[in-house]
Motif scaffolding. Sequence first.
Motif, PDB file in Angstrom:
ATOM      1  N   ILE A  38      53.576  35.541  50.349  1.00  0.00           N
ATOM      2  CA  ILE A  38      52.875  36.532  49.539  1.00  0.00           C
ATOM      3  C   ILE A  38      52.910  35.980  48.123  1.00  0.00           C
ATOM      4  CG2 ILE A  38      52.860  38.878  48.619  1.00  0.00           C
ATOM      5  CD1 ILE A  38      54.027  39.815  51.268  1.00  0.00           C
ATOM      6  N   THR A  39      51.729  35.684  47.591  1.00  0.00           N
ATOM      7  CA  THR A  39      51.634  35.096  46.265  1.00  0.00           C
ATOM      8  C   THR A  39      50.939  36.054  45.317  1.00  0.00           C
ATOM      9  OG1 THR A  39      49.560  33.988  46.827  1.00  0.00           O
ATOM     10  CG2 THR A  39      51.606  32.742  47.189  1.00  0.00           C
ATOM     11  N   PHE A  40      50.995  35.746  44.039  1.00  0.00           N
ATOM     12  CA  PHE A  40      50.409  36.597  43.010  1.00  0.00           C
ATOM     13  C   PHE A  40      49.479  35.784  42.126  1.00  0.00           C
ATOM     14  CE2 PHE A  40      52.827  40.515  43.411  1.00  0.00           C
ATOM     15  CZ  PHE A  40      53.836  40.101  44.272  1.00  0.00           C
ATOM     16  N   SER A  41      48.367  36.399  41.734  1.00  0.00           N
ATOM     17  CA  SER A  41      47.468  35.844  40.721  1.00  0.00           C
ATOM     18  C   SER A  41      47.427  36.835  39.577  1.00  0.00           C
ATOM     19  CB  SER A  41      46.052  35.642  41.273  1.00  0.00           C
ATOM     20  OG  SER A  41      46.049  34.634  42.254  1.00  0.00           O
ATOM     21  N   TRP A  42      47.572  36.333  38.363  1.00  0.00           N
ATOM     22  CA  TRP A  42      47.676  37.181  37.173  1.00  0.00           C
ATOM     23  C   TRP A  42      46.397  37.070  36.361  1.00  0.00           C
ATOM     24  CZ3 TRP A  42      51.938  39.800  38.043  1.00  0.00           C
ATOM     25  CH2 TRP A  42      52.977  39.199  38.753  1.00  0.00           C
ATOM     26  N   TYR A  43      45.838  38.206  35.978  1.00  0.00           N
ATOM     27  CA  TYR A  43      44.605  38.255  35.200  1.00  0.00           C
ATOM     28  C   TYR A  43      44.861  38.962  33.877  1.00  0.00           C
ATOM     29  CZ  TYR A  43      42.133  36.950  39.448  1.00  0.00           C
ATOM     30  OH  TYR A  43      41.688  36.287  40.557  1.00  0.00           O
ATOM     31  N   ARG A  44      44.251  38.459  32.841  1.00  0.00           N
ATOM     32  CA  ARG A  44      44.262  39.128  31.531  1.00  0.00           C
ATOM     33  C   ARG A  44      42.928  39.837  31.375  1.00  0.00           C
ATOM     34  NH1 ARG A  44      46.850  35.778  26.700  1.00  0.00           N
ATOM     35  NH2 ARG A  44      48.731  35.066  27.761  1.00  0.00           N
ATOM     36  N   GLY A  45      42.749  40.852  32.133  1.00  0.00           N
ATOM     37  CA  GLY A  45      41.492  41.588  32.138  1.00  0.00           C
ATOM     38  C   GLY A  45      41.110  41.899  33.569  1.00  0.00           C
ATOM     39  N   ALA A  46      39.915  42.410  33.723  1.00  0.00           N
ATOM     40  CA  ALA A  46      39.471  42.910  35.021  1.00  0.00           C
ATOM     41  C   ALA A  46      39.549  41.852  36.117  1.00  0.00           C
ATOM     42  CB  ALA A  46      38.047  43.435  34.912  1.00  0.00           C
ATOM     43  N   ILE A  47      39.980  42.302  37.272  1.00  0.00           N
ATOM     44  CA  ILE A  47      39.986  41.459  38.470  1.00  0.00           C
ATOM     45  C   ILE A  47      38.537  41.396  38.952  1.00  0.00           C
ATOM     46  CG2 ILE A  47      40.807  41.256  40.846  1.00  0.00           C
ATOM     47  CD1 ILE A  47      43.216  43.060  39.892  1.00  0.00           C
ATOM     48  N   PRO A  48      37.978  40.203  39.140  1.00  0.00           N
ATOM     49  CA  PRO A  48      36.579  40.109  39.572  1.00  0.00           C
ATOM     50  C   PRO A  48      36.314  40.959  40.814  1.00  0.00           C
ATOM     51  CG  PRO A  48      37.423  37.953  38.991  1.00  0.00           C
ATOM     52  CD  PRO A  48      38.601  38.902  38.954  1.00  0.00           C
ATOM     53  N   ASP A  49      35.242  41.721  40.757  1.00  0.00           N
ATOM     54  CA  ASP A  49      34.799  42.633  41.815  1.00  0.00           C
ATOM     55  C   ASP A  49      35.654  43.890  41.944  1.00  0.00           C
ATOM     56  OD1 ASP A  49      32.687  40.908  42.525  1.00  0.00           O
ATOM     57  OD2 ASP A  49      34.012  39.773  43.842  1.00  0.00           O
ATOM     58  N   TYR A  50      36.687  44.030  41.136  1.00  0.00           N
ATOM     59  CA  TYR A  50      37.563  45.204  41.177  1.00  0.00           C
ATOM     60  C   TYR A  50      37.922  45.627  39.751  1.00  0.00           C
ATOM     61  CZ  TYR A  50      38.104  43.807  46.032  1.00  0.00           C
ATOM     62  OH  TYR A  50      37.858  43.466  47.334  1.00  0.00           O
ATOM     63  N   GLU A  51      36.923  45.878  38.946  1.00  0.00           N
ATOM     64  CA  GLU A  51      37.128  46.129  37.522  1.00  0.00           C
ATOM     65  C   GLU A  51      38.035  47.315  37.228  1.00  0.00           C
ATOM     66  OE1 GLU A  51      34.043  45.567  38.831  1.00  0.00           O
ATOM     67  OE2 GLU A  51      33.903  43.485  38.109  1.00  0.00           O
ATOM     68  N   GLN A  52      38.081  48.313  38.105  1.00  0.00           N
ATOM     69  CA  GLN A  52      38.873  49.514  37.857  1.00  0.00           C
ATOM     70  C   GLN A  52      40.301  49.426  38.373  1.00  0.00           C
ATOM     71  OE1 GLN A  52      37.561  51.915  35.916  1.00  0.00           O
ATOM     72  NE2 GLN A  52      35.822  50.508  35.805  1.00  0.00           N
ATOM     73  N   ALA A  53      40.613  48.422  39.166  1.00  0.00           N
ATOM     74  CA  ALA A  53      41.919  48.351  39.827  1.00  0.00           C
ATOM     75  C   ALA A  53      42.944  47.602  38.985  1.00  0.00           C
ATOM     76  CB  ALA A  53      41.774  47.667  41.176  1.00  0.00           C
ATOM     77  N   ALA A  54      44.181  48.065  39.051  1.00  0.00           N
ATOM     78  CA  ALA A  54      45.287  47.352  38.420  1.00  0.00           C
ATOM     79  C   ALA A  54      45.785  46.237  39.346  1.00  0.00           C
ATOM     80  CB  ALA A  54      46.428  48.307  38.086  1.00  0.00           C
ATOM     81  N   LEU A  55      45.768  46.494  40.646  1.00  0.00           N
ATOM     82  CA  LEU A  55      46.199  45.511  41.644  1.00  0.00           C
ATOM     83  C   LEU A  55      45.285  45.599  42.856  1.00  0.00           C
ATOM     84  CD1 LEU A  55      49.074  47.010  40.532  1.00  0.00           C
ATOM     85  CD2 LEU A  55      49.984  45.130  41.839  1.00  0.00           C
ATOM     86  N   VAL A  56      45.027  44.475  43.466  1.00  0.00           N
ATOM     87  CA  VAL A  56      44.340  44.413  44.760  1.00  0.00           C
ATOM     88  C   VAL A  56      44.973  43.288  45.561  1.00  0.00           C
ATOM     89  CG1 VAL A  56      42.121  45.342  43.976  1.00  0.00           C
ATOM     90  CG2 VAL A  56      42.510  42.889  43.927  1.00  0.00           C
ATOM     91  N   VAL A  57      44.817  43.342  46.865  1.00  0.00           N
ATOM     92  CA  VAL A  57      45.403  42.310  47.711  1.00  0.00           C
ATOM     93  C   VAL A  57      44.327  41.712  48.608  1.00  0.00           C
ATOM     94  CG1 VAL A  57      46.114  43.916  49.539  1.00  0.00           C
ATOM     95  CG2 VAL A  57      47.334  41.759  49.252  1.00  0.00           C
ATOM     96  N   ASP A  58      44.374  40.405  48.736  1.00  0.00           N
ATOM     97  CA  ASP A  58      43.578  39.691  49.732  1.00  0.00           C
ATOM     98  C   ASP A  58      44.544  39.336  50.852  1.00  0.00           C
ATOM     99  OD1 ASP A  58      41.241  39.684  48.177  1.00  0.00           O
ATOM    100  OD2 ASP A  58      41.796  37.804  47.193  1.00  0.00           O
ATOM    101  N   VAL A  59      44.260  39.816  52.046  1.00  0.00           N
ATOM    102  CA  VAL A  59      45.152  39.576  53.181  1.00  0.00           C
ATOM    103  C   VAL A  59      44.539  38.502  54.065  1.00  0.00           C
ATOM    104  CG1 VAL A  59      46.263  40.617  55.194  1.00  0.00           C
ATOM    105  CG2 VAL A  59      45.944  41.959  53.099  1.00  0.00           C
ATOM    106  N   TYR A  60      45.325  37.505  54.360  1.00  0.00           N
ATOM    107  CA  TYR A  60      44.931  36.443  55.277  1.00  0.00           C
ATOM    108  C   TYR A  60      45.791  36.628  56.528  1.00  0.00           C
ATOM    109  CZ  TYR A  60      43.326  34.931  50.737  1.00  0.00           C
ATOM    110  OH  TYR A  60      42.745  34.903  49.500  1.00  0.00           O
TER     111      TYR A  60
END
Length: 167
Positions: A61-83
């Motif tokens: 389980i890894t993390f990507s950190w953004y300084r601003g909106a997550i692409p395609d999820y502008e309103q979310a604080a966190l989202v997960v891509d599950v593989y």
Amino acid sequence: RQDSARWWRCGGLQRGRQARPRHLIGTSGGADALAEAQQVRVMAIYGRWGRPLGLGYQRAITFSWYRGAIPDYEQAALVVDVYWQYKSARIKVDLCKVVDLTDADLEWAVVHELCHVFLGGLVDAHRLKVDHDAFRLIEEHTASTLAQAMLWLREHCTRTTGEDEDG
């Protein structure tokens, strides 16, 4: 004149521009220190909840950190891509939104995203509108994953009560 916290909240970017992921943010200034503090908050919650949720069996389980909106999820604080096929997931974190969350709200958000790890296959099956037989296979995979998590919990977590094994 902008204070560094306010400038950081905008990520130094104009609205409408896509934020770049920051996997490692240094401590060269006030904005970076604030970003790093938010990473520490998120990782502390993950550290408290990964094992209790039974996610120790996951490969990564890894993390990507953004300084601003997550692409395609502008309103979310966190989202997960599950593989789910590879027992891994990537949690994307908008540090600008995290800084405004209370500890309780951030904890709920992190745990919520971790719960999505168990549901990844079902979400993909629904999105792809797979046929009944294929959906049933993915449903079985999800149930097996939850069972594996529960068994992992029983084996790896310390009992904190004086109850007997059947209790």
